[in-house]
Enzyme design. Sequence first.
Site, PDB file in Angstrom:
ATOM      1  N   TYR A 182       0.969  -1.243  -0.039  1.00  3.20           N
ATOM      2  CA  TYR A 182      -0.004  -0.033   0.074  1.00  3.20           C
ATOM      3  C   TYR A 182       0.944   1.310  -0.015  1.00  3.20           C
ATOM      4  CZ  TYR A 182      -3.680   3.376   1.614  1.00  3.20           C
ATOM      5  OH  TYR A 182      -4.242   4.431   1.674  1.00  3.20           O
ATOM      6  N   GLY A 184       2.836   4.258   1.035  1.00  2.31           N
ATOM      7  CA  GLY A 184       3.356   4.775   2.376  1.00  2.31           C
ATOM      8  C   GLY A 184       4.258   3.655   2.998  1.00  2.31           C
ATOM      9  N   LYS A 185       3.872   2.333   2.644  1.00  3.79           N
ATOM     10  CA  LYS A 185       4.594   1.115   3.032  1.00  3.79           C
ATOM     11  C   LYS A 185       6.090   1.390   2.725  1.00  3.79           C
ATOM     12  CE  LYS A 185       1.152  -1.053   4.471  1.00  3.79           C
ATOM     13  NZ  LYS A 185       0.784  -0.917   6.063  1.00  3.79           N
ATOM     14  N   ASN A 186       7.033   0.846   3.359  1.00  2.00           N
ATOM     15  CA  ASN A 186       8.530   0.746   2.851  1.00  2.00           C
ATOM     16  C   ASN A 186       8.721   0.528   1.618  1.00  2.00           C
ATOM     17  OD1 ASN A 186       8.342   0.890   5.788  1.00  2.00           O
ATOM     18  ND2 ASN A 186      10.404   0.168   5.980  1.00  2.00           N
TER      19      ASN A 186
END
Length: 365
Positions: A182, A184-186
Site C-alpha cells: 500500500y 506509504g509502506k517501506n
Amino acid sequence: MLKRIDLTRDFQKHKKEYMEAIEAVCQETAYSGGRFADQFDREFADFCKVPYAAGVNNGTSALHCAMMALGIGAGDEVIVPANTYIATAWGVTYTGAVPVFVDCTADTWEIDPDKIEEKITDKTRAIIGVHLYGQPFEFRKVKEIADRHGLYVVEDCAQAHGAGYEGKAVGGLGELGCFSFYPGKNLYAFGEGGSVTCHKKEYYDVITTIKNQGCQVRYYHDLTGYNYRLEGLQGAVLSVSLKYLPGWTKRRREIGRRYIREIANPLLTMQVHPENTDPVFHLFVITVEDPEYFVPYMERKGMECHRHYPVPCHLQKAYKHLGYKKGDCPNAEYLADHCVTLPLFPEMTDEEAGWVIEACNDYRA
C-alpha cells in the site's frame, strides 16, 4: 509543512524509471498478472530469502490467502494481537474463523507471548504475529508456544519489508509471511498490492490457484477462488522500487536511530527495540499523555503527525459481537489513547529530522 510522509519526493527522483516500466507494461498490455507481476514475485522471493512469493492485489488479501492455504475456516480460532491494523483480523474473519485478541507488551508494543497460552483452546489453529511499525515481534517465544500446542505461526509483515530477527529476514520465519505494498509502506505500489511468502510449494500452489479464480488452467476451476491477482503495472513499479529499498531502509534506520539518540524529552516514550532485532522504522511512534495537544503543537511547528491506531481491534464495533470490553487489553488500549506518529521517510533531510527532534525536545505538557 513537513509531511508525515512525502511520496512525491521519490516519484520525482525516479520518475523516468517508473514511467519506462509503466510504458513497457502498456506496450504488452500485460495488465492483470503476467510476466511483470511474475518477475516481481521472483525478485521479492529472493529479497525475502524464501523460495516462493505469490503477488496478490493487497495485503488484506495476502492474509486471507494465508489463512486459506492453512485450511483455516469456520469453527477455528486464530490468535491475533489487539494492537494492529484491523486487516490482520480481517484475514481470519473472511474464512469464517474467529480472531482471538491478545494484548501487546508495554515496551515493544508487539504481541505479548506471556498472554498467548491463556487464550489457546481446542479450536485454536494459528497465531498471527505482527511486525508492527517495522519492529519484529518476539518470534522465537511465539514459535515455542505454537510448537507446544501444534499451531501455525503466520507473520504479518505489512510494515516490515527488510526487517531482521536474529539474523534472518522477516517473511521467512513462520509458515507464511504476508506483505502489503500500500502507498506509504517501506516498499509500495502506485495503488494496491501485496504478497505471500513461504518455504513450502504446497502453500504457494494453493495461493496461486486461489488468487486466480480457483484456476491452474484457464476456465477449469478446481476450488472456490478469488480475483486477487497482482496487476502487471504494480509489479513493474514494484520491481523498480525494490532496487532502491535497501537504500531507503538504510536511511530509515539512520533517522530512526537518530530520533532514539537525540529525543530526550521525558514526556515522550518510544518503542523498545530488542538487540536481537533489526527494525526498519516504517513508522516512528511515540506515546504522550496529551496527544490532543501534542499533535496541534507539532502542526504549529510546521510538522504533520498522525494517530496510529486510535481504536484497538478488540474494541472495534465490527467485533462487538465477540464480547470484548475496555480493560481486556490494557496496553493496547493505552497505546490507542496516547500514540502519535512522527514524520519519518527516506527522503527526509538531516535538517528536517533535526526540526522534529528539536520540536519534540521543546514540548511541554
